[in-house]
Design a protein around this motif. Sequence first.
Motif, PDB file in Angstrom:
ATOM      1  N   ASP A  87      38.217  35.637  45.408  1.00  0.00           N
ATOM      2  CA  ASP A  87      37.413  36.003  44.240  1.00  0.00           C
ATOM      3  C   ASP A  87      38.015  37.162  43.449  1.00  0.00           C
ATOM      4  O   ASP A  87      37.918  37.194  42.224  1.00  0.00           O
ATOM      5  CB  ASP A  87      35.987  36.373  44.663  1.00  0.00           C
ATOM      6  CG  ASP A  87      35.058  35.167  44.596  1.00  0.00           C
ATOM      7  OD1 ASP A  87      35.548  34.073  44.208  1.00  0.00           O
ATOM      8  OD2 ASP A  87      33.872  35.298  44.927  1.00  0.00           O
ATOM      9  N   MET A 123      33.901  40.364  29.921  1.00  0.00           N
ATOM     10  CA  MET A 123      34.222  38.993  30.317  1.00  0.00           C
ATOM     11  C   MET A 123      34.321  38.025  29.137  1.00  0.00           C
ATOM     12  O   MET A 123      34.734  36.885  29.316  1.00  0.00           O
ATOM     13  CB  MET A 123      33.171  38.463  31.308  1.00  0.00           C
ATOM     14  CG  MET A 123      33.114  39.203  32.625  1.00  0.00           C
ATOM     15  SD  MET A 123      34.736  39.442  33.411  1.00  0.00           S
ATOM     16  CE  MET A 123      35.241  37.756  33.670  1.00  0.00           C
ATOM     17  N   TYR A 135      29.310  44.379  30.719  1.00  0.00           N
ATOM     18  CA  TYR A 135      29.895  43.269  31.487  1.00  0.00           C
ATOM     19  C   TYR A 135      30.171  42.074  30.572  1.00  0.00           C
ATOM     20  O   TYR A 135      31.234  41.460  30.627  1.00  0.00           O
ATOM     21  CB  TYR A 135      28.956  42.869  32.634  1.00  0.00           C
ATOM     22  CG  TYR A 135      29.383  41.593  33.340  1.00  0.00           C
ATOM     23  CD1 TYR A 135      30.268  41.629  34.409  1.00  0.00           C
ATOM     24  CD2 TYR A 135      28.899  40.344  32.920  1.00  0.00           C
ATOM     25  CE1 TYR A 135      30.663  40.457  35.052  1.00  0.00           C
ATOM     26  CE2 TYR A 135      29.292  39.167  33.551  1.00  0.00           C
ATOM     27  CZ  TYR A 135      30.176  39.229  34.612  1.00  0.00           C
ATOM     28  OH  TYR A 135      30.562  38.074  35.232  1.00  0.00           O
ATOM     29  N   ASN A 148      40.031  36.227  40.679  1.00  0.00           N
ATOM     30  CA  ASN A 148      39.400  35.236  39.819  1.00  0.00           C
ATOM     31  C   ASN A 148      38.449  35.827  38.793  1.00  0.00           C
ATOM     32  O   ASN A 148      37.418  35.253  38.499  1.00  0.00           O
ATOM     33  CB  ASN A 148      38.636  34.221  40.680  1.00  0.00           C
ATOM     34  CG  ASN A 148      39.583  33.282  41.425  1.00  0.00           C
ATOM     35  OD1 ASN A 148      40.781  33.281  41.169  1.00  0.00           O
ATOM     36  ND2 ASN A 148      39.046  32.484  42.318  1.00  0.00           N
ATOM     37  N   ARG A 149      38.754  36.987  38.273  1.00  0.00           N
ATOM     38  CA  ARG A 149      37.767  37.608  37.383  1.00  0.00           C
ATOM     39  C   ARG A 149      38.365  38.028  36.064  1.00  0.00           C
ATOM     40  O   ARG A 149      38.164  39.131  35.609  1.00  0.00           O
ATOM     41  CB  ARG A 149      37.150  38.824  38.078  1.00  0.00           C
ATOM     42  CG  ARG A 149      36.272  38.423  39.231  1.00  0.00           C
ATOM     43  CD  ARG A 149      35.408  39.558  39.738  1.00  0.00           C
ATOM     44  NE  ARG A 149      34.741  39.145  40.961  1.00  0.00           N
ATOM     45  CZ  ARG A 149      34.900  39.734  42.128  1.00  0.00           C
ATOM     46  NH1 ARG A 149      35.658  40.798  42.242  1.00  0.00           N
ATOM     47  NH2 ARG A 149      34.247  39.282  43.191  1.00  0.00           N
ATOM     48  N   GLN A 150      39.108  37.127  35.435  1.00  0.00           N
ATOM     49  CA  GLN A 150      39.753  37.523  34.187  1.00  0.00           C
ATOM     50  C   GLN A 150      39.044  36.956  32.965  1.00  0.00           C
ATOM     51  O   GLN A 150      38.589  35.822  32.989  1.00  0.00           O
ATOM     52  CB  GLN A 150      41.192  36.999  34.179  1.00  0.00           C
ATOM     53  CG  GLN A 150      42.038  37.565  35.294  1.00  0.00           C
ATOM     54  CD  GLN A 150      43.414  36.925  35.311  1.00  0.00           C
ATOM     55  OE1 GLN A 150      43.975  36.643  34.259  1.00  0.00           O
ATOM     56  NE2 GLN A 150      43.928  36.682  36.501  1.00  0.00           N
ATOM     57  N   ASP A 197      35.085  33.135  35.641  1.00  0.00           N
ATOM     58  CA  ASP A 197      33.967  33.992  35.238  1.00  0.00           C
ATOM     59  C   ASP A 197      34.017  34.359  33.758  1.00  0.00           C
ATOM     60  O   ASP A 197      33.246  35.199  33.300  1.00  0.00           O
ATOM     61  CB  ASP A 197      33.973  35.277  36.066  1.00  0.00           C
ATOM     62  CG  ASP A 197      33.504  35.042  37.501  1.00  0.00           C
ATOM     63  OD1 ASP A 197      33.115  33.906  37.818  1.00  0.00           O
ATOM     64  OD2 ASP A 197      33.531  35.998  38.300  1.00  0.00           O
TER      65      ASP A 197
END
Length: 509
Positions: free
Chosen positions: A179, A434, A430, A182-184, A254
Amino acid sequence: GPTLRLVLGDQLDPQHPWYREPRPDVVYLLLEMRQETDYVVHHAQKVIAIFAAMRDFARQLKAAGHRVRHVAIDDASNRQSLTANLDALIAHYGASAFEWQLPDEWRLDAQLSDWAARQAIACRAVDSCHFYTARGDAAELFAGRKQWLLEHCYRQLRRRHGVLLDADGNPEGGQWNFDADNRQPWPGNPPEPVDSRPRHDHSALWRQIEAAGVVTMGESQAAEFRWPLNRAEALQQLDGFIEHALPHFGAYQDALSGKSWRLFHSLLSFALNVKMLNPREVVQRAEQAYRQGRAPLAAVEGFIRQILGWREYVRGVYWARMPGYTESNALGHDRPLPHWFWTGDTGMACLSAAIGTSLRQAYAHHIQRLMVIGNFALLAGLDPQQLHRWYLGIYIDAFEWVEAPNTLGMSQFADGGLLATKPYVSSAAYLDRMGDHCKGCRYDRKAKTGERACPFNALYWDFFERQSERLRGKHRLAMVYKNLDKMTPAARAALREQAAATLARIETL
Ligand code: FAD
């Protein structure tokens, strides 16, 4: 007389053992019914997709030599309720036995087993042979635990089914979870993958559905319909996903973007949930792409986690907690949904995009469902039962067994934290990190108070203050409450007032 076998609209699996060979003493029943179109208001595309796929399935069975009785929505003999139709068909055929596949929804499970218990003929339910796990597995796995963690269930399934393991039986790459990679956010590159879904003209079917008086929401897109009709089309869609989108699935899993409504998501949930595709083949294809060097491990693990992990896990939660789960409302929320849930007509750019896409496509990706729509609903204290019915109606893939734990558990914390270790909420920071919606938005993502302040900001702090008694003790929320406690009483009061003013004009936000 013959044996009647019921095929529900989400049981369109041509590989089920039932269909191994045609039997002259078996009649398959496919029933389009108001009972199923009316339990909530559904998206037009959902009704079309399921009816069209049922019709195609009936055609395929007939072509393979099976006996089939398909009852159309406007058929004169249609009693529009499942049990009334079954009573009539059993009498009509002089049937000597009735069989059905275990439904995935509690509603149909209860209806069928109650009805079967009253029949004079032999009645029998068989497995749908779709899932990795049995209905009761999660309840057994988590017996006695206060919190039901996905990770526990997921690792056990990886081991049991030998998915993404190395030669020693350890997780491939030395980790169960990637994870952190996996947060770009998505910068617009690599380009959005091609949409490998088919195109159909379902205008005639749509006219028939409308003429039957079925009430729907959203755009029908009937003349240029994009959801798969059968297994062959779903397999083509799977091929396209593995080739074009899977390599980037992890990195942008995400992300949010106004430039792409599907990003690198698979759009396979409909095909999976109506059982055109089996989860094993989807997982195997993804693993194979990794083994052949066509997709990185973090992407493949992230994707497999959704199917082998989340999908099985929420099903287990559903069966362990039904009936009753759909009534849960641990935070006591009761605000009605604003009208713009049905129009997308709001100045909040992220919500307008997420709801607009939902109405146009009968689809929104996970982060839109969770961190935009669900996030706002939870912060604003929207009625979780109304919200549950909205989610259950609007999405092409919405069936209660998967929708309810996601909406009420994961997204709304209405089960008091069985599934989620903390509420999935955020302020504008946030969403801005994102995604790219804040730039063109009427609201200012940085402002907490004032006319132009992004509603997420004050609502965020107000939510935690309002729910302090219930949430303060949670380990994962320690930081939030520390920050709240550091604010001056005047700052807290200003946020409270801003939140109250925001909620007072929720219909025109
Ligand atoms: P991808 O992102 O490509 O993921 C691949 C597959 O993994 C999906 O097709 C799905 O089968 C599975 N999956 C991913 N996330 C989940 C999850 N959280 N739970 C179960 N399976 C998952 N999913 C539904 O199938 N039906 C629903 O009614 C539904 N309602 C939801 C409501 C809320 C509030 C939230 C937060 C999530 C919901 N989900 C639901 C889960 C998830 O958002 C969808 O499965 C996903 O967006 C479907 O798009 P996709 O096929 O492109 O998924």
